[in-house]
Write a protein that holds these residues in place. Sequence first.
Motif, PDB file in Angstrom:
ATOM      1  N   UNK A 146       0.857  -1.185   0.000  1.00 41.58           N
ATOM      2  CA  UNK A 146       0.000   0.000   0.000  1.00 41.58           C
ATOM      3  C   UNK A 146       0.890   1.229   0.000  1.00 41.58           C
ATOM      4  N   UNK A 147       0.526   2.224  -0.797  1.00 44.25           N
ATOM      5  CA  UNK A 147       1.335   3.431  -0.846  1.00 44.25           C
ATOM      6  C   UNK A 147       0.598   4.601  -0.214  1.00 44.25           C
ATOM      7  N   UNK A 148       1.365   5.504   0.417  1.00 45.61           N
ATOM      8  CA  UNK A 148       0.748   6.656   1.083  1.00 45.61           C
ATOM      9  C   UNK A 148       0.425   7.771   0.093  1.00 45.61           C
ATOM     10  N   UNK A 149       0.982   7.707  -1.096  1.00 43.73           N
ATOM     11  CA  UNK A 149       0.696   8.740  -2.094  1.00 43.73           C
ATOM     12  C   UNK A 149       0.940   8.163  -3.466  1.00 43.73           C
ATOM     13  N   UNK A 150       0.709   8.954  -4.498  1.00 44.32           N
ATOM     14  CA  UNK A 150       0.936   8.388  -5.833  1.00 44.32           C
ATOM     15  C   UNK A 150       2.083   9.069  -6.554  1.00 44.32           C
ATOM     16  N   UNK A 151       2.870   9.889  -5.824  1.00 45.12           N
ATOM     17  CA  UNK A 151       4.008  10.545  -6.466  1.00 45.12           C
ATOM     18  C   UNK A 151       5.193  10.615  -5.515  1.00 45.12           C
ATOM     19  N   UNK A 152       6.350  10.179  -6.013  1.00 48.08           N
ATOM     20  CA  UNK A 152       7.598  10.333  -5.268  1.00 48.08           C
ATOM     21  C   UNK A 152       8.399  11.429  -5.952  1.00 48.08           C
ATOM     22  N   UNK A 153       8.709  12.500  -5.213  1.00 43.10           N
ATOM     23  CA  UNK A 153       9.452  13.632  -5.767  1.00 43.10           C
ATOM     24  C   UNK A 153      10.309  14.213  -4.652  1.00 43.10           C
ATOM     25  N   UNK A 154      11.265  15.068  -4.994  1.00 39.98           N
ATOM     26  CA  UNK A 154      12.065  15.683  -3.935  1.00 39.98           C
ATOM     27  C   UNK A 154      11.148  16.400  -2.950  1.00 39.98           C
TER      28      UNK A 154
END
Lengths: 566, 70
Positions: A146-154
């Motif tokens: 399960x992911x906490x969000x749908x985007x990994x960014x700085x």
Amino acid sequence: MKEEQKNLIIFGVLAAFILFAWTPIMHYFMPPATNPAPVVEQGEIVTPAQDQADPAADTATAIRDRTIVLGETPRVRIDTPSLSGSINLKGARIDDLVLKEYKETVEKDSPPIRLLSPSGTEGAYFAGFGWRGTGVTAPAADTLWQASGDLLAPGKPVTLTATNGSQRYRIDLSVDQDYMFTVRQTVQNAGGTPIAVKPFGYVSRRGKSTDQDLWVAHVGPIAVADAVADYVDYKTIEKEPSTYDTTGGWAGFSDHYWQTALVPDQGVPVSLKLRSGGNDQYQADYEARDAVQVAPGEQVVQTSRFFAGAKETRLIDSYEENLKIVEFDKMIDWGWFGIVEKPIFYYLDWLFRMVSNFGVAIILLTITIRLLLFPIAHKQFQSMASMRAVQPKMKALQERYKEDKPKLQQEMMKLYKEEKVNPLAGCLPMFLQIPIMFALYKVLILTIEMRHQPFILWIRDLSAPDPLTPMNLFGLIAWDPPGFLHIGVVPILLGVSMFFQIRLNPAPMDDMQKQIFSIMPWVLMFMMAPFAVGLQIYWITSNLLTIAQQTWLYSRHPQLKTKPAG
Amino acid sequence: MIAKLLILLARAWQIGPSAILPPSCRYQPSCSAYAIEALRRYGALKGSWLAAKRIARCHPWGGHGYDPVP
């Protein structure tokens, strides 16, 4: 006479050897300009790896289209100034990554370099993190996270969570502006019995790099253990895995310009492994050496890093310094000559940022080095000038010992001693120059900063050979000359400049030398043709400077125009 | 053993590059001949040290003339 004939034959054999054996030898030791092509692998059907001991095995059975595979599983998007791609929530893998700032070719519409690709696609190459232990069922390759969000960014981290049995697993992922992922792995024991876990990380690829492994620039698996870098061959790990027990260090795969590296917590004892699962499959991984006991209700955290990107010197050095990663700069194969190469690189890079043309920067660098070496040539000319004073005595000696060369040598030495002159430079200047030239050469081979950098006119990539050749009338004839005939315009200029430079030297006394010198420019022209244009520009500049320097020194010491004795 | 290898290296230099390059020796014997003799007489460690010192002297500002292995 006989002696001379013998010499000529030796010379002929040597010349033929150089001409024909050069290409294979160079192929082995040194690079034709680096191939920017992405990792490509044969579309063959591969059976699943059997080795159950592998932390992760690429279990795909056939090569499929990447877009389809990417669409099959839920993903978290990765988007940073330098990277774009996604994380596969099935198995928590970073398996889709392109380098935004680097393109495959110099064409405007060229796609960016793809570094990572999911299992079961062409050039499969991915990284993952997990646990192993006793009393636990750790998440596996098919665990859906399960992911906490749908985007990994700085500045926008993502947390992945999974529950397996009574344990809660959690991976906190963050990424910086460049190529470094930080991976925080947490296990929470929600069960009633203590457990023992070892965190691990792996990076796995199918197919070797298509870049050539060079004597001067390593391509292949790499591990740093106990502050020593081990540059490994794919072939070596096919036979037997390489294992390293260390505290502090890292492991991964080097391409010529690209790199993946797993960096475990630098304070925890780990065992690094480079191995092959067969079927053209290779893996670098680390595992904590000691299992951590987790009592019921407790949790354990371990942080590691994952580097995936371009080997930019400045960036790599800053990672080594700021993140305290042991010998991180060894991913660029400076070799034991780094002490000389790095200052040259940083100076070149500084010049490049000043003038914003890499070709001009190379020329300025060459000028600087020649200026530093100028006193040697100058001093030599001064001694040659003072030689004129003893010329008459010299003549007499030469007359007297015409038949006895060794004796003449001795007498000349004696004369030099008495008159306190010596026209010869000695061998140290030569030995000093060799390392400088070698360092410069390595810098030009290694630096990604030169990749796809234009110079002037038709030169659009300084790291590639000159594409324009008179052999096919500059492309007017639809004929691609075979490798050794593909003599570009720049290498021809190199040969010509070399020819004039050699002509300015005092003529050698020996016949054999004379002949070698007369064909050397043209042999060199053929030899240098497959090299990067940047390297040739360096050489041409160097030749032109030598010509200018000799002409100037001769004009200051006009009496030297005639050949000095000795 | 190592000394022999180093001597071989010096020999290779003499018949290879050195034969082609213009003469540059300020000293008698030449650096390579000096190195070979030093390696023969003093072994790999001290021999290389002597040879290195000799090469370090062999530049336009250094000495010249007859300079045999001690």
